[in-house]
Every structure is written in structure tokens, then in C-alpha cells.
Design an enzyme around this catalytic site. Structure first.
Site, PDB file in Angstrom:
ATOM      1  N   VAL A 130      -2.880   8.482   0.854  1.00  0.00           N
ATOM      2  CA  VAL A 130      -1.780   9.234   1.536  1.00  0.00           C
ATOM      3  C   VAL A 130      -0.450   8.472   1.367  1.00  0.00           C
ATOM      4  O   VAL A 130      -0.681   7.212   1.835  1.00  0.00           O
ATOM      5  CB  VAL A 130      -2.329   9.234   3.065  1.00  0.00           C
ATOM      6  N   ILE A 134       3.186   3.675   1.124  1.00  0.00           N
ATOM      7  CA  ILE A 134       3.632   3.670   2.655  1.00  0.00           C
ATOM      8  C   ILE A 134       2.371   3.008   3.495  1.00  0.00           C
ATOM      9  O   ILE A 134       1.234   3.805   3.329  1.00  0.00           O
ATOM     10  CB  ILE A 134       4.087   5.114   3.382  1.00  0.00           C
ATOM     11  N   LYS A 203      -4.057  15.419   2.611  1.00  0.00           N
ATOM     12  CA  LYS A 203      -3.367  14.097   3.072  1.00  0.00           C
ATOM     13  C   LYS A 203      -3.492  14.323   4.819  1.00  0.00           C
ATOM     14  O   LYS A 203      -3.799  13.569   5.383  1.00  0.00           O
ATOM     15  CB  LYS A 203      -2.180  13.850   2.950  1.00  0.00           C
ATOM     16  N   GLY A 300       4.922   7.834  -7.403  1.00  0.00           N
ATOM     17  CA  GLY A 300       5.254   6.724  -8.487  1.00  0.00           C
ATOM     18  C   GLY A 300       4.334   5.788  -8.873  1.00  0.00           C
ATOM     19  O   GLY A 300       3.567   5.398  -7.870  1.00  0.00           O
TER      20      GLY A 300
END
Lengths: 427, 427
Positions: A130, A134, A203, A300
């Protein structure tokens, strides 16, 4: 002695993991005392491993990793719920700890793989499933555990956020923004998992399971994607002081967990409103901590690899120190899931209707009959096909009542031109 | 058997910790298998403990906690670097693990207390020392460890952010905003630690030490507070597309660590620009993860107590599972600190100068002599004392050159009215 790593899946994220190990393995040993070594890379073609200077570690058979007794940690990065599930289960049964970024697997077979991990006494880490890079699963499982979490809500799909941003800021149509995202490599040839909301649904199922200590699977999540969003909707939202985001939402309510993914209007002053492009952000509200937000690159190679390798290092640290898994499954409660029909909120509804007398009166009567009170109504200029856009924003209303009203309006003879657009409003 | 907790310091944060334990101890056991029990509360007056229903645990002598062999974890919440240091050191020597929210202690005596913790094999957790309830130390020590951190930058003092927000949005003077913050309980009677930047300096010293794996203490941090910021500065910044925030900044550079606290102009489009009021936010850039930001309530009883109790639960979990401290001091490198004079950046400089011919020419010549190139210059209307405000924004220039130029301008006869205002610009 070093902790040995086997990597299964050497696409962009797997390549990023190899890059991190090559660049920082010495730092990990010096700073953290963690000694890791990549010993095997499984991918479809040798060239993928070679591109990251790991051609000598290549195999095209994942059994070479699972059956290698030297390997302590298996990184699963092939995605999906078929071969990936086999790899994860077999790796655990072979006594290896597993690090995965696989949200689909965790949101559908999470219980099965976590149960097996507990049974065999190995770690299963999925921090990268998820939010890309972050840190969000870590904080939910550690720093924030003193709280009862009330809400988890966020922009967790970079592709759709990029598309909605392009549509809102550059006036692209849905089709143009999708083509643009595909050209830039932000959307896949088959974009369904992103644009239909399933990626975000997986997620939020994972986040809600951790936040509320109850098992929530992909099937529990009401899911609606962005395919019917038009520039007209985004412009109307902007004129009313809102932006439209594909939000993944989970709230604890007195009668169960409200968990869903859909396009959502939020005020421009909301912290999530300025999260644009491929960035993700997750907003968490706890009873003591209040509001917190976690922001960063949701996709990314580097960002996802950062999260995967963060997990790998943590597991490696535990293996080196001889520590058994610290945190297993925390889904100890069995809370009911509220269906979306039982929820009440505000709605934005756009109809393309025939431009003739009596239509508005009929629609108004149907809303009134269903106890749906209207906060504001805007009619926008006539279109080529002789229809006009009529946009309603409701007061708080029951979802089932709103849907019935829309269905009934659709039955009015020769009124609707095309499907109505419904966007839920979150204040 | 439960893990026994002794609390030293029962102010707002300590009271919040008691509230969390009373409300959630059962949840912690059910969800996490962690069984904690508060057995002793030390504070100056019994009434503080009584207010939170813990009057029966009261003592006014912290030795009652340190010398109690039953107690496993001591929470230190008295603050400061004198008695608090004694409490922490004695608790560790008595074989207890320690959880503290004490940023001043960690930023000045961090090495000493962490060395002792390692020596005695106990945990020292200080997640609440920075950012109130925002999980930031946890992520830096765990989720983000696969990165080389390039920058840590943030709004880490709620009092000054509240004051600057009031000044910018409501046009309050510095004095008015301070009085307002004091009336609302957001600023102390002696506001120096906040408004002079020392609180923020301690926090960035702690964050930078973790992020860069090198010991940085309070004395290493160049610190300038907000006491000389005027409404004129905030308005001029706004007109140029900037906001002014008290930023705590730490960058890794090729020649050492750049670490400082000062009022800073950032573009209104920056993620930190919309962090207003008492909220805090910390921005972290890593070589793989890219940009991440952590946002939340930087102060307040609940938020800080959430962070303290998150640490307590983590330490209690380790004690229950028989795990020795997992993460000790990570300051393994010894990187040089760059003095601010050696840095180059952009500057906003406001002078109140005599309104007469030749003054601007003299100032321009001095800037040119010091190789300080001017990006833009604004002159604002005449004031009652016959002076005018002249505002320069420089191109990137060397700090020492800018300071020498300002000093030389100050020497011009009968030119300056009052101290110049200097605000650094971060793009």
C-alpha cells in the site's frame, strides 16, 4: 554470517531492490549492523537481471530459490494471486520469511498466508503493498497502536490520480488522459485494475484490516472507478469549491465498518485536495492522535523498492538477532461490514436530460418522494443533441433512496440522454 | 504477567497517557496480546493524578518508581535536562526501560543516555520527542532505512506556526499573536523556547542524527526565531508568491551536514506551505523513496500521549516476548557540520531606510562589492518616521557575503531605521 535473499520477480520494483542492495549494502552493515546478501534472482528473462548487474544470480525457475536451503528471505514481486500465492505459500513452508508487495494477494488470501506464516513461525511483511514508498503499514502497526482508529482515507492509486489531475488542470477528456498516462508509462495497456478501482480497493482492504483489527477482503469493498467521470463533472465540482479524487475510504461506525472506493468530491481546503499527479496520501484519524497524514510517491521503482527493502532489512534484523516474528495477524475482532446502501451522505448527481418543460418538475417530485432533499441545483447550457446538463447536490441522504430516485428518473419517458453521473461528497 | 509501568510527570501529556491506558488497556491485550498495567504515578501534586482517576497510584517522590523492582518501564514526562536526566539515568541503571518525550534531553544528552541504555541492555524510546503524535522517528528508524536520506525539513513547532498563521491570515502583529497564543494555551508565559527556535532546534538535532547516522546536538544547530518577523515581511512574501514558516532544516551535502532553524520563505505551492495553525509536518527526501511528508497535530495532550504510549506498547511487547533492544544508537558516522556562513541560498532582506537620494545607489554598490546579485527589489511607501521599506530578494549568494553586505550597509551614516529583517528562501 549474512542473511541470504532470493528475489522472485525482476520487473521495475525488483530491479529497484537490486539497485538498493548494490548501492547501500555496506551502509546497512555499518549503520544498522544488518548484513544482507542477494544470492538468487528469478525472472522471465536473464536480461532483466542483467540490466541490474545481477545476471550471474539469474534463474527462470522459482523452485531454485524456494529449495535453496541457504536462502532466509524470499521477496515476491510477481504480483497477482495465482503463481504469486504458490510462491509465498511454498516459501513459507520451506521455512523462509517472505516480503511481498502484492496487494491483490494480501487483500484476497491474506488470512491464508498470514495463518501459514504464524504456523511455521516465519515473518510475512507486506509494507510495500500500500502506498508505494510511503510508510503507512509500519506506523499503523507500531507508532499509532495506542489509538482506536476512526478513519483511514486516501488517494492510493497513482494512475487514476494522475489522470484526474490531467483532466482537471489541463482539460483533457477521460480518453485523452488515459492515453497520456499510458504513453508516459503510468497506466498499463489494460488499465482496468486502476481505472475500475480494484487496485485501490485491495489497498483499503489491507489498511482497514490493520486499522480496525478485523479481516476485510477485496470482496467486502464497494468499488466504483473513474471511467464515467467527465470534464463537466470536474468543472462543476471546481465551481462549487470541490475537487474530485478517487478516494479509498474506511470508517469505523457504531454498526460496522464502512469501506469503499469511488470518485469523491472533497473541499479544495482539504489536505488531500492538493495531492496531485502520481502522488499518494493517506489520512488517518485516531481517537488520541487526531488527524495525521502520510504523503509520498505512490508508485515508481524507487519508492516501492524502498518499502520492500525496508521490510527486508527489518526481517533480516530479526533473523540476525534470533527474534521470532513480533507482530502477526491483528485481526482479532469480527466486525460487520456495512453495505453501501445503508450509508447516508451527500451526493453530486448529473443528468443529461431533454430540454423541455416539465422535466425538472418531474425530477424534483421523484427526489421529494424518496426523501432526498436537494441542497443546490445547476442547469448548464444546451448541448448539440438538444439535451442539457442538470446537476444536483443533495443534503445528507440515504444511498438506497438516492439510487431508487435515480432509477425512477431513468424510467421517465424520453428524458435521459446517457447514464447519470453520481459522485459522493466527503466533507 | 503484565508489564508494569511507572509514570513520572503527570501534566497534560502524562494525563493523556493515563487516559489511554484506562480506555484501551483491554484493547491492547485483545488486539496485540500486550498486557500493560500502570502501577505508580509521580507528580508534584496528588490532584494531577486524581484528575485522571489515578489518585491511588500517586507519589511525589520519583524514587518510589525507580526503586520499585516490579516496574518494567518508566515514562519520563517532566521535561528539561536536570531532574529529567537524573530520572532517566537512574531508571536505566535500575534495569528499567525508559520512554521519554524529552527533546531537550535527547538533543543535549542523547549520547549519554543511549550509551547507558546499551550498556545495561534496556530500551530507550523517544518517539514522542518530535512531532507530537506524528509517526516520524519510527518511520526513519524502520520503514525508510533502505534509503540514504538527503533532507529532513519541517514545521516542528506548533506555537510559532500558530503565531505565523495568525499574523499572515488575520493581520495580527507579533505581539498580538503571541498574546493570543498565550491566552489560548498554545504558548507559555515565557515563550522563549518556542519563539526563539530552541524547541525546533532540539527536534531537528534528533531527526538529523537519525536520518544521517551522525550525532548532532542542539549546539550544532544554527537557530534563529521569529521575534523579528513583521506583518510587512509576511505581506511582501505573499505578494511574491511565498509564505513564511519557521522551518527546521537538515540537508546532507557533499561537505557535511547543513542543519538550522530559521524563518523561511517557501513557495505557496510547496506541500509545507498549507500546514497552518498548530499542525506540524515533516518532509523527508530519500534517494529511493523520493519525497515523503508526515503531517499531524504537533502538540496537545492526546497527540503526544499517542506517541508516548505507542513507544510504551512497543517496549512492553519486547519485554513480554523476551526480546533485547532491537535498535540502539545508529550514529555510526562522524560527519562534519557545516556552519551557516559557508552555505549559499537565496535571501529576502528588508531594510527600513532614510528616504533620500543616493541611499539606494550606496546599498546597490555594497551588494555588488560582495558579489550578492539581486533578483528583485521593491520599495514600499513612506512611513511616519520618514523611512521607507526597501526589500531585496537575492539570487543564490553566500551567507557570509550577505551578512557582510548587511553589516556594511548598517555602517552607512544615518541610513538605517531599526534592524534589517533577513529571511532565507527555500525553493
Amino acid at each position: 554470517m549474512s542473511v541470504k535473499i532470493g528475489l522472485v520477480g525482476c520487473g521495475t520494483v525488483g530491479g529497484g531492490c537490486i539497485d538498493i542492495i548494490h548501492k547501500h549494502a555496506g551502509d546497512f552493515l555499518r549503520h544498522l549492523g544488518i548484513d544482507i546478501e542477494l544470492v538468487r534472482v528469478c525472472s522471465l528473462s536473464r536480461s532483466e537481471a542483467e540490466m541490474h548487474g545481477a545476471g550471474d544470480l539469474f534463474t527462470d525457475d522459482f523452485h531454485d530459490i524456494i529449495e535453496d536451503p541457504e536462502i532466509d528471505i524470499v521477496i515476491e514481486l510477481i504480483g497477482g494471486t495465482t503463481i504469486a500465492r504458490t510462491v509465498v505459500l511454498e516459501a513459507l513452508r520451506a521455512g523462509k520469511s517472505v516480503v511481498t508487495a502484492n496487494k491483490a494477494l494480501m487483500a484476497t488470501h491474506g488470512q491464508e498466508v498470514m495463518d501459514l506464516a504464524e504456523e511455521v513461525g516465519r515473518e510475512l511483511a507486506f509494507g510495500a503493498s500500500v502506498g508505494g514508498g510511503i510508510p503507512i503499514i509500519g506506523p499503523l502497526k507500531h507508532s499509532l497502536i495506542a489509538n482506536e482508529i476512526e478513519s483511514v482515507m486516501g488517494i492510493v492509486n497513482g494512475t487514476t490520480n494522475f489522470m484526474l489531475t490531467s483532466m482537471a488542470q489541463e482539460g483533457m477528456t477521460y480518453e485523452e488522459s488515459l492515453a497520456n498516462a499510458q504513453a508516459l508509462g503510468f497506466a498499463e495497456a489494460d488499465p482496468s485494475a486502476d481505472v475500475d478501482g480494484f487496485d485501490a480497493a485491495a489497498k483499503i482492504a489491507i489498511l482497514a484490516s490493520i486499522a480496525f483489527n478485523t479481516r476485510i477482503t477485496l470482496d467486502d469493498v464497494y468499488t466504483k472507478g473513474i471511467t464515467s467521470i467527465t470534464i463537466t463533472d470536474l468543472e462543476a465540482a471546481r465551481d462549487m469549491g470541490y475537487v474530485v479524487k478517487l478516494l479509498a475510504i474506511a470508517h469505523r461506525t457504531e454498526t460496522g465498518i464502512d469501506v469503499r472506493v469511488h470518485p469523491t468530491m472533497i473541499p479544495t481546503t482539504h489536505q488531500l485536495a492538493t495531492v496531485n499527479g502520481v502522488f499518494n496520501a493517506i489520512y488517518v484519524v485516531g481517537d488520541f492522535v487526531g488527524e495525521t497524514m502520510f504523503f509520498g510517491e505512490g508508485a515508481g521503482a524507487g519508492a516501492a523498492a524502498s518499502a520492500v527493502m525496508g521490510d527486508v532489512l527489518e526481517v533480516a534484523r530479526h533473523i540476525q538477532q534470533g527474534i521470532a516474528p513480533i507482530v502477526g495477524c491483528t485481526c482479532t475482532d469480527d466486525l460487520p461490514i456495512r453495505t453501501i446502501e445503508t450509508l447516508s451522505m451527500k451526493y453530486y448527481i448529473r443528468f443529461s436530460v431533454a430540454d423541455r418543460p416539465g422535466v425538472l418538475a418531474s425530477m424534483a417530485q421523484i427526489f421529494a418522494d424518496h426523501n432526498v432533499s436537494i441542497h443546490s441545483m445547476i442547469q448548464r447550457g444546451a448541448k448539440e443533441d438538444g439535451s442539457v446538463d442538470v446537476i444536483y447536490v443533495t443534503h445528507v441522504a440515504l444511498e438506497s433512496a438516492v439510487r431508487e430516485a435515480i432509477d425512477q428518473i431513468a424510467l421517465l419517458p424520453d428524458v435521459l440522454h446517457g447514464e447519470p453521473s453520481l459522485i459522493r461528497v466527503e466533507e
